[in-house]
Design an enzyme around this catalytic site. Structure first.
Site, PDB file in Angstrom:
ATOM      1  N   ASP A 155      -0.198   5.167   0.890  1.00  0.00           N
ATOM      2  CA  ASP A 155      -0.463   6.123   1.973  1.00  0.00           C
ATOM      3  C   ASP A 155      -0.627   5.392   3.303  1.00  0.00           C
ATOM      4  OD1 ASP A 155      -0.628   8.619   0.438  1.00  0.00           O
ATOM      5  OD2 ASP A 155      -2.414   7.739  -0.457  1.00  0.00           O
ATOM      6  N   ASP A 198       0.866  -1.170   0.000  1.00  0.00           N
ATOM      7  CA  ASP A 198       0.000   0.000   0.000  1.00  0.00           C
ATOM      8  C   ASP A 198       0.912   1.232   0.000  1.00  0.00           C
ATOM      9  OD1 ASP A 198      -2.346   1.712   0.578  1.00  0.00           O
ATOM     10  OD2 ASP A 198      -1.418   1.867   2.561  1.00  0.00           O
TER      11      ASP A 198
END
Length: 222
Positions: A11, A9
């Site tokens: 953020d 991922d």
């Protein structure tokens, strides 16, 4: 376990961008004359696609109203906002170690393609990833499409794929795709929420990932 593909991922996992995202969401709501969401509510949707985030933050709005907020959010995030967003400590070193050990690396993010490309350019990390997928190119997390498309592109089976993220959405996406899931506990969602989804582990730093792989996966990570 024997992983060959590691999908991150962005953020809250690789980049500490929570404050910037929250500031931009709050500013966007104010621009359309709506009460701004609390910082807690705005942070909780980080990781989702923008359409899904708008639906959670303003469920009574129609599609046109949500699109107005999304438009202002994009402008604030990509152009106007100056809230700092930096890589978490150890991000570059961890990617270098994993790449040198022979892992394929990828990103599956709730960001838009434009937003991710901007972040990759600003951080200089683009060359570390063999594939990337964004929420405006597929269904939002926790739907498995992003992860399935990455695995298909790189020719890696779910059993050999590890998803690393800081939210329930990341872990749920991994489960929906049949991949392994590793949580990092310094991001958006609280550790107890992550552990409830039974990831393989919940680590406190990016720097801990290579050592965890060496101990768990038998990987020769320098």
């Amino acid at each position: 376990m024997s992983f060959s593909l590691i999908v991150f991922d962005w953020d809250g996992t690789l980049m500490d961008s929570q404050a910037r995202i929250v500031d931009c969401l709050q500013a966007a709501f104010l621009e359309v004359g709506q009460p701004r969401p609390s910082r807690e509510a705005a942070a909780d949707i980080i990781g989702l696609g923008l359409d899904e985030a708008m639906a959670r933050l303003w469920p009574a709005a129609d599609a046109a109203q949500r699109q107005r907020v999304a438009h202002h959010y994009r402008r604030h995030f990509l152009v106007d906002n100056t809230t700092p967003a930096a890589l978490f400590p150890g991000a570059l070193e961890t990617l270098e170690r994993l790449g040198a050990a022979g892992y394929l690396l990828a990103v599956a993010t709730g960001k838009s393609r434009r937003g991710l490309d901007l972040s990759l350019a600003e951080t200089g990390l683009a060359g570390h990833f063999q594939a990337t997928r964004c929420a405006d190119e597929s269904f939002s997390k926790p739907h498995p499409q992003m992860l399935l498309e990455i695995m298909d592109e790189l020719g890696v089976a779910p059993a050999c794929t590890l998803m690393i993220g800081d939210t329930e959405y990341d872990l749920q996406m991994a489960a929906n795709a049949g991949a392994g899931a590793l949580a990092v506990c310094y991001g958006v969602h609280a550790p107890e929420r992550l552990r409830a989804l039974r990831p393989l582990a919940c680590l406190n730093s990016l720097a801990a990932i290579p050592d965890w792989l060496r101990q768990t996966d038998g990987a020769a990570v320098a």
